[in-house]
Design a protein around this motif. Structure first.
Motif, short mmCIF file in Angstrom:
data_model
loop_
_atom_site.label_atom_id
_atom_site.label_comp_id
_atom_site.label_asym_id
_atom_site.label_seq_id
_atom_site.Cartn_x
_atom_site.Cartn_y
_atom_site.Cartn_z
N VAL A 59 0.85 -1.19 0.00
CA VAL A 59 0.00 0.00 0.00
C VAL A 59 0.88 1.24 0.00
CG1 VAL A 59 -1.89 1.21 1.12
CG2 VAL A 59 -1.72 -1.29 1.33
N VAL A 60 0.77 2.02 -1.06
CA VAL A 60 1.56 3.25 -1.22
C VAL A 60 0.62 4.44 -1.06
CG1 VAL A 60 2.92 4.63 -2.82
CG2 VAL A 60 3.24 2.15 -2.75
N SER A 61 1.04 5.39 -0.24
CA SER A 61 0.22 6.57 0.03
C SER A 61 1.02 7.83 -0.24
CB SER A 61 -0.23 6.55 1.50
OG SER A 61 -0.74 7.80 1.91
N GLY A 62 0.44 8.74 -1.03
CA GLY A 62 1.01 10.07 -1.17
C GLY A 62 2.40 10.15 -1.73
N PHE A 63 2.74 9.27 -2.69
CA PHE A 63 4.05 9.35 -3.34
C PHE A 63 3.87 9.16 -4.84
CE2 PHE A 63 8.36 8.08 -4.60
CZ PHE A 63 9.10 9.06 -3.94
N ARG A 64 4.65 9.89 -5.62
CA ARG A 64 4.60 9.80 -7.08
C ARG A 64 4.98 8.40 -7.56
NH1 ARG A 64 10.06 9.72 -8.23
NH2 ARG A 64 11.30 10.60 -6.53
N PRO A 72 10.42 13.82 -9.63
CA PRO A 72 9.81 14.84 -8.78
C PRO A 72 9.74 16.19 -9.51
CG PRO A 72 12.05 14.37 -8.06
CD PRO A 72 11.72 13.35 -9.10
N THR A 73 8.65 16.89 -9.30
CA THR A 73 8.45 18.16 -10.01
C THR A 73 8.91 19.37 -9.22
OG1 THR A 73 6.19 18.24 -9.17
CG2 THR A 73 6.51 17.26 -11.35
N SER A 74 8.87 19.28 -7.89
CA SER A 74 9.27 20.42 -7.06
C SER A 74 10.15 19.94 -5.92
CB SER A 74 8.03 21.14 -6.50
OG SER A 74 7.20 21.59 -7.54
N PRO A 75 11.39 19.53 -6.22
CA PRO A 75 12.27 19.00 -5.17
C PRO A 75 12.57 20.05 -4.10
CG PRO A 75 13.49 19.35 -7.22
CD PRO A 75 12.04 19.54 -7.54
N VAL A 115 -3.12 2.05 -3.87
CA VAL A 115 -2.55 3.39 -3.80
C VAL A 115 -3.59 4.34 -3.21
CG1 VAL A 115 -1.63 5.31 -5.15
CG2 VAL A 115 -0.99 2.96 -5.72
N PHE A 116 -3.13 5.19 -2.28
CA PHE A 116 -4.00 6.18 -1.64
C PHE A 116 -3.41 7.57 -1.84
CE2 PHE A 116 -5.40 2.37 0.39
CZ PHE A 116 -6.69 2.61 0.85
N GLY A 117 -4.27 8.55 -1.80
CA GLY A 117 -3.81 9.93 -1.90
C GLY A 117 -4.81 10.88 -1.29
N GLY A 118 -4.34 12.10 -1.02
CA GLY A 118 -5.22 13.15 -0.52
C GLY A 118 -5.79 13.94 -1.69
N ARG A 168 0.25 15.38 -6.21
CA ARG A 168 -1.08 15.67 -6.74
C ARG A 168 -1.83 14.39 -7.11
NH1 ARG A 168 1.97 18.28 -10.23
NH2 ARG A 168 0.91 17.17 -11.94
N ALA A 169 -3.13 14.44 -6.93
CA ALA A 169 -3.96 13.27 -7.21
C ALA A 169 -3.86 12.83 -8.66
CB ALA A 169 -5.41 13.57 -6.84
N ASP A 170 -3.61 13.77 -9.58
CA ASP A 170 -3.62 13.40 -10.99
C ASP A 170 -2.39 12.60 -11.42
OD1 ASP A 170 -1.76 15.43 -10.92
OD2 ASP A 170 -2.77 16.73 -12.35
N VAL A 171 -1.35 12.50 -10.57
CA VAL A 171 -0.19 11.67 -10.94
C VAL A 171 -0.34 10.24 -10.44
CG1 VAL A 171 1.29 13.71 -10.80
CG2 VAL A 171 1.28 12.08 -8.91
N LEU A 172 -1.25 10.01 -9.49
CA LEU A 172 -1.35 8.70 -8.85
C LEU A 172 -1.79 7.57 -9.78
CD1 LEU A 172 -2.82 9.75 -5.38
CD2 LEU A 172 -0.45 9.24 -5.97
N PRO A 173 -2.65 7.81 -10.80
CA PRO A 173 -3.00 6.69 -11.70
C PRO A 173 -1.79 6.05 -12.39
CG PRO A 173 -4.58 8.48 -11.96
CD PRO A 173 -3.48 9.00 -11.08
N GLY A 174 -0.67 6.77 -12.45
CA GLY A 174 0.53 6.20 -13.05
C GLY A 174 1.06 4.98 -12.31
N TRP A 175 0.61 4.81 -11.06
CA TRP A 175 1.00 3.62 -10.30
C TRP A 175 0.43 2.33 -10.90
CZ3 TRP A 175 4.58 2.68 -6.75
CH2 TRP A 175 5.10 3.74 -6.00
N ARG A 176 -0.61 2.45 -11.70
CA ARG A 176 -1.22 1.25 -12.29
C ARG A 176 -0.19 0.44 -13.09
NH1 ARG A 176 -6.49 -0.10 -13.01
NH2 ARG A 176 -7.13 2.02 -12.42
N ASP A 177 0.78 1.13 -13.67
CA ASP A 177 1.81 0.45 -14.45
C ASP A 177 2.77 -0.34 -13.57
OD1 ASP A 177 0.80 1.51 -16.83
OD2 ASP A 177 2.07 3.30 -16.69
N CYS A 178 2.68 -0.13 -12.26
CA CYS A 178 3.54 -0.85 -11.30
C CYS A 178 2.82 -2.04 -10.69
CB CYS A 178 4.00 0.09 -10.20
SG CYS A 178 4.97 1.48 -10.79
N ALA A 179 1.61 -2.30 -11.14
CA ALA A 179 0.80 -3.40 -10.59
C ALA A 179 0.79 -4.58 -11.55
CB ALA A 179 -0.63 -2.91 -10.33
#
Length: 253
Positions: A122-127, A133-136, A197-200, A207-218
Protein backbone atom coordinates in the motif's frame (compact mmCIF):
# COMPACT_ATOMS: atom_id res chain seq x y z
CA UNK A 1 43.24 -10.86 21.81
CA UNK A 2 39.57 -11.08 22.76
CA UNK A 3 36.80 -11.88 20.30
CA UNK A 4 35.55 -9.03 18.13
CA UNK A 5 32.27 -7.64 19.48
CA UNK A 6 29.27 -8.27 17.24
CA UNK A 7 27.03 -5.30 16.38
CA UNK A 8 23.83 -5.15 18.36
CA UNK A 9 20.81 -6.31 16.38
CA UNK A 10 18.94 -3.35 14.97
CA UNK A 11 15.38 -2.77 16.06
CA UNK A 12 13.02 -1.33 13.47
CA UNK A 13 9.51 -1.68 14.95
CA UNK A 14 8.50 0.54 17.88
CA UNK A 15 5.05 0.77 19.46
CA UNK A 16 3.82 -2.61 18.27
CA UNK A 17 0.07 -3.07 18.92
CA UNK A 18 -1.66 -6.44 18.50
CA UNK A 19 -5.46 -6.34 18.64
CA UNK A 20 -7.12 -9.64 19.56
CA UNK A 21 -6.00 -12.85 17.90
CA UNK A 22 -3.68 -11.45 15.24
CA UNK A 23 -3.99 -12.81 11.70
CA UNK A 24 -2.29 -10.00 9.75
CA UNK A 25 0.59 -7.67 10.56
CA UNK A 26 0.40 -4.08 9.27
CA UNK A 27 3.98 -2.80 8.82
CA UNK A 28 3.86 1.01 8.49
CA UNK A 29 6.72 3.20 7.23
CA UNK A 30 6.32 6.94 7.93
CA UNK A 31 6.74 10.06 5.83
CA UNK A 32 9.93 12.13 5.54
CA UNK A 33 11.14 13.50 8.85
CA UNK A 34 8.78 11.35 10.92
CA UNK A 35 9.18 8.28 13.08
CA UNK A 36 7.07 5.42 14.36
CA UNK A 37 5.08 7.89 16.47
CA UNK A 38 3.46 9.22 13.30
CA UNK A 39 1.03 6.30 13.56
CA UNK A 40 0.05 6.91 17.19
CA UNK A 41 -3.32 8.27 16.07
CA UNK A 42 -4.09 4.99 14.32
CA UNK A 43 -3.83 2.88 17.46
CA UNK A 44 -7.42 3.12 18.67
CA UNK A 45 -8.78 2.38 15.19
CA UNK A 46 -6.90 -0.85 14.39
CA UNK A 47 -9.51 -3.62 14.01
CA UNK A 48 -9.42 -6.98 15.75
CA UNK A 49 -7.18 -9.51 14.07
CA UNK A 50 -4.57 -6.92 13.05
CA UNK A 51 -1.22 -5.96 14.52
CA UNK A 52 0.10 -2.44 14.00
CA UNK A 53 3.88 -2.51 13.50
CA UNK A 54 5.19 1.07 13.08
CA UNK A 55 8.72 1.43 11.70
CA UNK A 56 11.33 3.75 13.23
CA UNK A 57 13.99 4.75 10.71
CA UNK A 58 17.51 5.68 11.90
CA UNK A 59 18.19 9.25 12.96
CA UNK A 60 14.92 10.02 14.76
CA UNK A 61 12.91 9.10 17.84
CA UNK A 62 14.35 6.17 19.75
CA UNK A 63 17.05 5.80 17.06
CA UNK A 64 18.15 9.43 17.04
CA UNK A 65 21.82 8.55 17.61
CA UNK A 66 21.99 6.21 14.61
CA UNK A 67 23.15 7.71 11.31
CA UNK A 68 20.95 7.41 8.24
CA UNK A 69 22.46 5.42 5.36
CA UNK A 70 24.03 7.57 2.66
CA UNK A 71 21.72 6.50 -0.17
CA UNK A 72 18.24 5.20 -0.90
CA UNK A 73 19.48 1.73 -1.88
CA UNK A 74 21.55 1.40 1.29
CA UNK A 75 18.53 2.35 3.41
CA UNK A 76 16.30 -0.12 1.53
CA UNK A 77 18.85 -2.89 2.07
CA UNK A 78 19.05 -2.25 5.82
CA UNK A 79 15.29 -1.90 6.12
CA UNK A 80 14.74 -5.21 4.35
CA UNK A 81 17.28 -6.98 6.57
CA UNK A 82 15.71 -5.48 9.68
CA UNK A 83 12.12 -6.28 8.74
CA UNK A 84 12.62 -9.81 7.38
CA UNK A 85 11.85 -11.36 10.81
CA UNK A 86 8.47 -9.59 10.63
CA UNK A 87 7.51 -11.68 7.59
CA UNK A 88 6.78 -14.72 9.77
CA UNK A 89 3.00 -14.24 9.40
CA UNK A 90 0.73 -12.69 6.73
CA UNK A 91 1.66 -9.02 6.48
CA UNK A 92 0.84 -5.81 4.63
CA UNK A 93 3.37 -3.10 3.78
CA UNK A 94 2.05 0.45 4.12
CA UNK A 95 4.10 3.58 3.48
CA UNK A 96 3.17 7.24 3.33
CA UNK A 97 5.11 9.73 1.15
CA UNK A 98 8.82 8.83 1.55
CA UNK A 99 7.58 5.65 3.24
CA UNK A 100 5.58 4.84 0.09
CA UNK A 101 8.74 4.81 -1.98
CA UNK A 102 10.40 2.56 0.60
CA UNK A 103 7.62 -0.05 0.76
CA UNK A 104 7.41 -0.27 -3.04
CA UNK A 105 11.16 -0.82 -3.19
CA UNK A 106 10.94 -3.34 -0.34
CA UNK A 107 8.33 -5.31 -2.28
CA UNK A 108 10.58 -5.37 -5.34
CA UNK A 109 13.46 -6.70 -3.27
CA UNK A 110 11.29 -9.21 -1.44
CA UNK A 111 10.17 -10.64 -4.80
CA UNK A 112 13.71 -10.69 -6.19
CA UNK A 113 14.99 -12.61 -3.15
CA UNK A 114 12.10 -15.06 -2.95
CA UNK A 115 11.12 -13.98 0.58
CA UNK A 116 7.56 -14.41 1.89
CA UNK A 117 5.49 -11.92 -0.12
CA UNK A 118 3.22 -9.32 1.46
CA UNK A 119 -0.54 -9.80 1.28
CA UNK A 120 -0.50 -6.38 -0.39
CA UNK A 121 1.67 -3.33 -0.83
CA UNK A 122 0.00 0.00 0.00
CA UNK A 123 1.56 3.25 -1.22
CA UNK A 124 0.22 6.57 0.03
CA UNK A 125 1.01 10.07 -1.17
CA UNK A 126 4.05 9.35 -3.34
CA UNK A 127 4.60 9.80 -7.08
CA UNK A 128 4.98 6.71 -9.29
CA UNK A 129 8.64 5.61 -9.15
CA UNK A 130 9.21 6.21 -12.87
CA UNK A 131 7.94 9.83 -12.63
CA UNK A 132 10.54 12.45 -11.66
CA UNK A 133 9.81 14.84 -8.78
CA UNK A 134 8.45 18.16 -10.01
CA UNK A 135 9.27 20.42 -7.06
CA UNK A 136 12.27 19.00 -5.17
CA UNK A 137 12.80 20.50 -1.71
CA UNK A 138 15.85 18.62 -0.45
CA UNK A 139 18.16 21.50 -1.39
CA UNK A 140 15.83 24.33 -0.40
CA UNK A 141 16.89 26.96 2.13
CA UNK A 142 15.71 26.65 5.73
CA UNK A 143 13.18 29.44 5.22
CA UNK A 144 11.82 27.83 2.05
CA UNK A 145 11.60 24.43 3.70
CA UNK A 146 9.82 25.77 6.78
CA UNK A 147 7.31 27.61 4.60
CA UNK A 148 6.73 24.49 2.47
CA UNK A 149 6.19 22.32 5.55
CA UNK A 150 3.75 24.79 7.09
CA UNK A 151 1.73 25.05 3.88
CA UNK A 152 1.50 21.28 3.52
CA UNK A 153 0.60 20.31 7.08
CA UNK A 154 4.04 18.99 8.03
CA UNK A 155 4.93 21.58 10.68
CA UNK A 156 2.53 22.96 13.31
CA UNK A 157 3.06 26.68 13.96
CA UNK A 158 3.58 26.11 17.69
CA UNK A 159 6.86 24.28 16.98
CA UNK A 160 8.41 27.42 15.46
CA UNK A 161 9.17 28.71 18.96
CA UNK A 162 11.40 25.73 19.78
CA UNK A 163 14.52 26.52 17.76
CA UNK A 164 16.66 23.52 18.77
CA UNK A 165 13.85 21.06 18.15
CA UNK A 166 13.04 22.75 14.84
CA UNK A 167 16.67 22.44 13.70
CA UNK A 168 16.60 18.71 14.49
CA UNK A 169 13.38 18.23 12.54
CA UNK A 170 14.78 20.15 9.59
CA UNK A 171 17.97 18.07 9.54
CA UNK A 172 16.08 14.79 9.42
CA UNK A 173 13.49 16.12 6.99
CA UNK A 174 16.11 17.41 4.57
CA UNK A 175 18.01 14.09 4.60
CA UNK A 176 14.81 12.14 3.96
CA UNK A 177 13.68 14.45 1.18
CA UNK A 178 17.01 14.09 -0.60
CA UNK A 179 16.71 10.31 -0.49
CA UNK A 180 13.07 10.38 -1.63
CA UNK A 181 13.83 12.76 -4.50
CA UNK A 182 16.77 10.61 -5.63
CA UNK A 183 14.51 7.58 -6.11
CA UNK A 184 13.67 7.24 -9.80
CA UNK A 185 13.32 4.14 -11.97
CA UNK A 186 13.84 4.16 -15.72
CA UNK A 187 10.59 2.23 -16.18
CA UNK A 188 7.79 0.87 -13.98
CA UNK A 189 8.48 -2.53 -12.40
CA UNK A 190 5.18 -4.35 -11.76
CA UNK A 191 4.87 -6.03 -8.38
CA UNK A 192 3.67 -9.65 -8.36
CA UNK A 193 1.09 -9.04 -5.64
CA UNK A 194 -1.78 -6.59 -5.06
CA UNK A 195 -0.95 -2.88 -5.10
CA UNK A 196 -3.23 -0.33 -3.45
CA UNK A 197 -2.55 3.39 -3.80
CA UNK A 198 -4.00 6.18 -1.64
CA UNK A 199 -3.81 9.93 -1.90
CA UNK A 200 -5.22 13.15 -0.52
CA UNK A 201 -7.73 14.85 -2.79
CA UNK A 202 -6.18 18.26 -1.98
CA UNK A 203 -2.55 17.14 -1.74
CA UNK A 204 -0.26 19.78 -3.31
CA UNK A 205 2.92 17.75 -2.71
CA UNK A 206 1.81 14.61 -4.55
CA UNK A 207 -1.08 15.67 -6.74
CA UNK A 208 -3.96 13.27 -7.21
CA UNK A 209 -3.62 13.40 -10.99
CA UNK A 210 -0.19 11.67 -10.94
CA UNK A 211 -1.35 8.70 -8.85
CA UNK A 212 -3.00 6.69 -11.70
CA UNK A 213 0.53 6.20 -13.05
CA UNK A 214 1.00 3.62 -10.30
CA UNK A 215 -1.22 1.25 -12.29
CA UNK A 216 1.81 0.45 -14.45
CA UNK A 217 3.54 -0.85 -11.30
CA UNK A 218 0.80 -3.40 -10.59
CA UNK A 219 1.25 -6.91 -11.90
CA UNK A 220 -1.84 -8.15 -10.08
CA UNK A 221 -4.86 -6.34 -8.65
CA UNK A 222 -4.76 -2.56 -8.31
CA UNK A 223 -6.88 0.06 -6.58
CA UNK A 224 -6.68 3.83 -6.21
CA UNK A 225 -8.46 5.62 -3.36
CA UNK A 226 -8.60 9.37 -2.73
CA UNK A 227 -9.52 10.67 0.71
CA UNK A 228 -10.28 14.24 1.82
CA UNK A 229 -7.30 16.31 2.89
CA UNK A 230 -3.83 17.44 1.93
CA UNK A 231 -0.50 15.68 2.08
CA UNK A 232 -0.91 14.85 5.76
CA UNK A 233 -4.36 13.30 5.22
CA UNK A 234 -3.58 9.84 6.76
CA UNK A 235 -3.01 11.53 10.13
CA UNK A 236 -5.66 14.25 9.89
CA UNK A 237 -8.46 11.67 10.09
CA UNK A 238 -6.96 8.37 11.30
CA UNK A 239 -10.35 6.66 11.63
CA UNK A 240 -11.20 7.32 7.97
CA UNK A 241 -7.73 6.26 6.84
CA UNK A 242 -7.72 2.96 8.72
CA UNK A 243 -11.28 2.20 7.62
CA UNK A 244 -10.46 2.85 3.97
CA UNK A 245 -7.28 0.82 4.24
CA UNK A 246 -8.92 -2.23 5.77
CA UNK A 247 -11.75 -1.95 3.25
CA UNK A 248 -9.25 -2.01 0.35
CA UNK A 249 -7.56 -5.06 1.88
CA UNK A 250 -10.78 -6.97 2.49
CA UNK A 251 -11.04 -10.17 0.46
CA UNK A 252 -13.25 -9.91 -2.61
CA UNK A 253 -16.42 -12.00 -2.08
Amino acid sequence: MGATAQPQEERWVFGRLPVGAVRTRLICVPQAGAGAGAFAGWRKHIPAGWELAPVELPGRGAREAEPMPDGFDALADRLLAGLTPEFSMPYVLFGHSFGGALVYELSRRIAARGLPAPVATVVSGFRPPHVAPTSPMGLASDAELVDWLRRNGGLPDELLAFRTFLEQIMRVMRADLRLAESYLLAAPDPLPGPLHVFGGADDHVTRADVLPGWRDCAGASFSLTLLPGGHNYPHEDPAAMVAALTNALAPTP
